[in-house]
Write a protein that holds these residues in place. Sequence first.
Motif, PDB file in Angstrom:
ATOM      1  N   GLN A  30       0.828  -1.203   0.000  1.00 61.18           N
ATOM      2  CA  GLN A  30       0.000   0.000   0.000  1.00 61.18           C
ATOM      3  C   GLN A  30       0.868   1.261   0.000  1.00 61.18           C
ATOM      4  N   ILE A  31       1.859   1.308   0.869  1.00 59.17           N
ATOM      5  CA  ILE A  31       2.729   2.479   0.972  1.00 59.17           C
ATOM      6  C   ILE A  31       3.458   2.736  -0.343  1.00 59.17           C
ATOM      7  N   ASP A  32       3.936   1.680  -0.974  1.00 56.34           N
ATOM      8  CA  ASP A  32       4.633   1.848  -2.251  1.00 56.34           C
ATOM      9  C   ASP A  32       3.735   2.499  -3.299  1.00 56.34           C
ATOM     10  N   GLY A  33       2.428   2.294  -3.191  1.00 53.25           N
ATOM     11  CA  GLY A  33       1.493   2.907  -4.132  1.00 53.25           C
ATOM     12  C   GLY A  33       1.043   4.298  -3.732  1.00 53.25           C
ATOM     13  N   GLU A  34       1.390   4.731  -2.521  1.00 60.79           N
ATOM     14  CA  GLU A  34       0.925   6.025  -2.012  1.00 60.79           C
ATOM     15  C   GLU A  34       1.917   7.165  -2.203  1.00 60.79           C
ATOM     16  N   THR A  35       3.165   6.845  -2.495  1.00 62.28           N
ATOM     17  CA  THR A  35       4.187   7.884  -2.567  1.00 62.28           C
ATOM     18  C   THR A  35       5.258   7.510  -3.578  1.00 62.28           C
ATOM     19  N   GLU A  36       5.869   8.531  -4.131  1.00 57.98           N
ATOM     20  CA  GLU A  36       7.020   8.305  -4.991  1.00 57.98           C
ATOM     21  C   GLU A  36       8.321   8.601  -4.247  1.00 57.98           C
ATOM     22  N   ASN A  37       8.232   8.820  -2.934  1.00 59.39           N
ATOM     23  CA  ASN A  37       9.420   9.078  -2.126  1.00 59.39           C
ATOM     24  C   ASN A  37      10.276   7.837  -1.940  1.00 59.39           C
ATOM     25  N   LEU A  38       9.700   6.675  -2.147  1.00 52.64           N
ATOM     26  CA  LEU A  38      10.438   5.427  -1.966  1.00 52.64           C
ATOM     27  C   LEU A  38      10.998   4.952  -3.298  1.00 52.64           C
ATOM     28  N   ASP A  39      11.843   3.945  -3.249  1.00 51.84           N
ATOM     29  CA  ASP A  39      12.494   3.446  -4.457  1.00 51.84           C
ATOM     30  C   ASP A  39      11.570   2.630  -5.350  1.00 51.84           C
ATOM     31  N   ARG A  40      10.550   2.015  -4.765  1.00 47.12           N
ATOM     32  CA  ARG A  40       9.733   1.045  -5.489  1.00 47.12           C
ATOM     33  C   ARG A  40       8.404   1.647  -5.936  1.00 47.12           C
ATOM     34  N   GLU A  41       7.924   1.142  -7.063  1.00 52.13           N
ATOM     35  CA  GLU A  41       6.536   1.374  -7.439  1.00 52.13           C
ATOM     36  C   GLU A  41       5.716   0.237  -6.840  1.00 52.13           C
ATOM     37  N   LYS A  42       4.414   0.442  -6.752  1.00 52.83           N
ATOM     38  CA  LYS A  42       3.543  -0.565  -6.149  1.00 52.83           C
ATOM     39  C   LYS A  42       3.730  -1.912  -6.848  1.00 52.83           C
ATOM     40  N   GLY A  43       4.032  -2.928  -6.048  1.00 50.77           N
ATOM     41  CA  GLY A  43       4.181  -4.286  -6.567  1.00 50.77           C
ATOM     42  C   GLY A  43       5.612  -4.676  -6.915  1.00 50.77           C
ATOM     43  N   GLU A  44       6.500  -3.706  -7.043  1.00 52.05           N
ATOM     44  CA  GLU A  44       7.890  -4.025  -7.360  1.00 52.05           C
ATOM     45  C   GLU A  44       8.585  -4.584  -6.123  1.00 52.05           C
ATOM     46  N   ALA A  45       9.452  -5.550  -6.336  1.00 48.20           N
ATOM     47  CA  ALA A  45      10.214  -6.168  -5.249  1.00 48.20           C
ATOM     48  C   ALA A  45       9.276  -6.593  -4.112  1.00 48.20           C
ATOM     49  N   TYR A  46       8.139  -7.150  -4.501  1.00 49.73           N
ATOM     50  CA  TYR A  46       7.102  -7.563  -3.544  1.00 49.73           C
ATOM     51  C   TYR A  46       7.654  -8.589  -2.561  1.00 49.73           C
ATOM     52  N   ILE A  47       7.318  -8.410  -1.302  1.00 57.05           N
ATOM     53  CA  ILE A  47       7.683  -9.390  -0.264  1.00 57.05           C
ATOM     54  C   ILE A  47       6.378  -9.924   0.317  1.00 57.05           C
ATOM     55  N   ASP A  48       6.179 -11.217   0.183  1.00 60.13           N
ATOM     56  CA  ASP A  48       4.950 -11.828   0.706  1.00 60.13           C
ATOM     57  C   ASP A  48       5.104 -12.137   2.198  1.00 60.13           C
ATOM     58  N   GLU A  49       4.061 -12.714   2.773  1.00 57.23           N
ATOM     59  CA  GLU A  49       4.053 -13.013   4.203  1.00 57.23           C
ATOM     60  C   GLU A  49       5.248 -13.872   4.606  1.00 57.23           C
ATOM     61  N   LEU A  50       5.519 -14.925   3.842  1.00 55.69           N
ATOM     62  CA  LEU A  50       6.648 -15.800   4.177  1.00 55.69           C
ATOM     63  C   LEU A  50       7.974 -15.056   4.087  1.00 55.69           C
ATOM     64  N   GLY A  51       8.080 -14.169   3.115  1.00 60.09           N
ATOM     65  CA  GLY A  51       9.293 -13.374   2.968  1.00 60.09           C
ATOM     66  C   GLY A  51       9.517 -12.464   4.162  1.00 60.09           C
ATOM     67  N   PHE A  52       8.430 -11.842   4.645  1.00 60.42           N
ATOM     68  CA  PHE A  52       8.563 -10.992   5.827  1.00 60.42           C
ATOM     69  C   PHE A  52       8.880 -11.812   7.075  1.00 60.42           C
ATOM     70  N   LYS A  53       8.277 -12.994   7.198  1.00 59.23           N
ATOM     71  CA  LYS A  53       8.609 -13.850   8.345  1.00 59.23           C
ATOM     72  C   LYS A  53      10.099 -14.162   8.362  1.00 59.23           C
ATOM     73  N   GLN A  54      10.644 -14.493   7.199  1.00 59.88           N
ATOM     74  CA  GLN A  54      12.063 -14.822   7.111  1.00 59.88           C
ATOM     75  C   GLN A  54      12.921 -13.594   7.401  1.00 59.88           C
ATOM     76  N   LEU A  55      12.510 -12.444   6.891  1.00 62.21           N
ATOM     77  CA  LEU A  55      13.255 -11.202   7.130  1.00 62.21           C
ATOM     78  C   LEU A  55      13.292 -10.854   8.615  1.00 62.21           C
ATOM     79  N   ILE A  56      12.162 -10.972   9.277  1.00 61.79           N
ATOM     80  CA  ILE A  56      12.080 -10.686  10.709  1.00 61.79           C
ATOM     81  C   ILE A  56      12.968 -11.662  11.486  1.00 61.79           C
ATOM     82  N   LYS A  57      12.905 -12.932  11.126  1.00 58.51           N
ATOM     83  CA  LYS A  57      13.731 -13.948  11.786  1.00 58.51           C
ATOM     84  C   LYS A  57      15.217 -13.678  11.543  1.00 58.51           C
ATOM     85  N   ASP A  58      15.577 -13.399  10.301  1.00 58.84           N
ATOM     86  CA  ASP A  58      16.980 -13.131   9.971  1.00 58.84           C
ATOM     87  C   ASP A  58      17.491 -11.883  10.691  1.00 58.84           C
TER      88      ASP A  58
END
Length: 176
Positions: A30-58
């Motif tokens: 949602q945030i990626d689609g709300e602003t151009e201040n970030l590097d990504r456009e909405k949907g780019e470099a998408y991280i799903d639930e499992l990806g975030f779980k792994q990121l938090i764990k790592d």
Amino acid sequence: MKVNPKEFLMNDIRPAIEEDAKILSAIRLQIDGETENLDREKGEAYIDELGFKQLIKDDAESSNLFLVAEAHKRIVGFSRCERNKLKRFSHKAEFGVCVLKEYWGYGIGKNLLKESIHWADSNGIKKINLSVLETNDKAIKLYKKYGFEVEGILKKDRVLSDGNYYNTILMGRFNE
């Protein structure tokens, strides 16, 4: 006397936990689609639930800092400080922050930044780096207020939806 409702928004900053992964995936998108201040456009470099779980764990295992901001018991933003793994750069961490547009102006980004600086200073990190779009004046002003300095400019670094090229400002804060 007129009361500013923003003064009464309570927000809590806490470490991310694996149970936050699903909502983090959704709000990042949602945030990626709300602003151009970030590097990504909405949907780019998408991280799903499992990806975030792994990121938090790592992050927990590698001494990085992953924080979430809550308002009214809802996650409305997050930030990360990622330590550099290379020995010659181990004194540094990279900072990034995202806040839902609906919650801009409530001090959430500032609180995430303050907690990240405190964490860095308490954990022997001597330098925090970040990058910011040249048109994001509020963020630049905030970073300078907390001791960040402009270290460089990447000219015509990104192209936005208006077709124009914009500079990326590289900033750093060194704790001696």
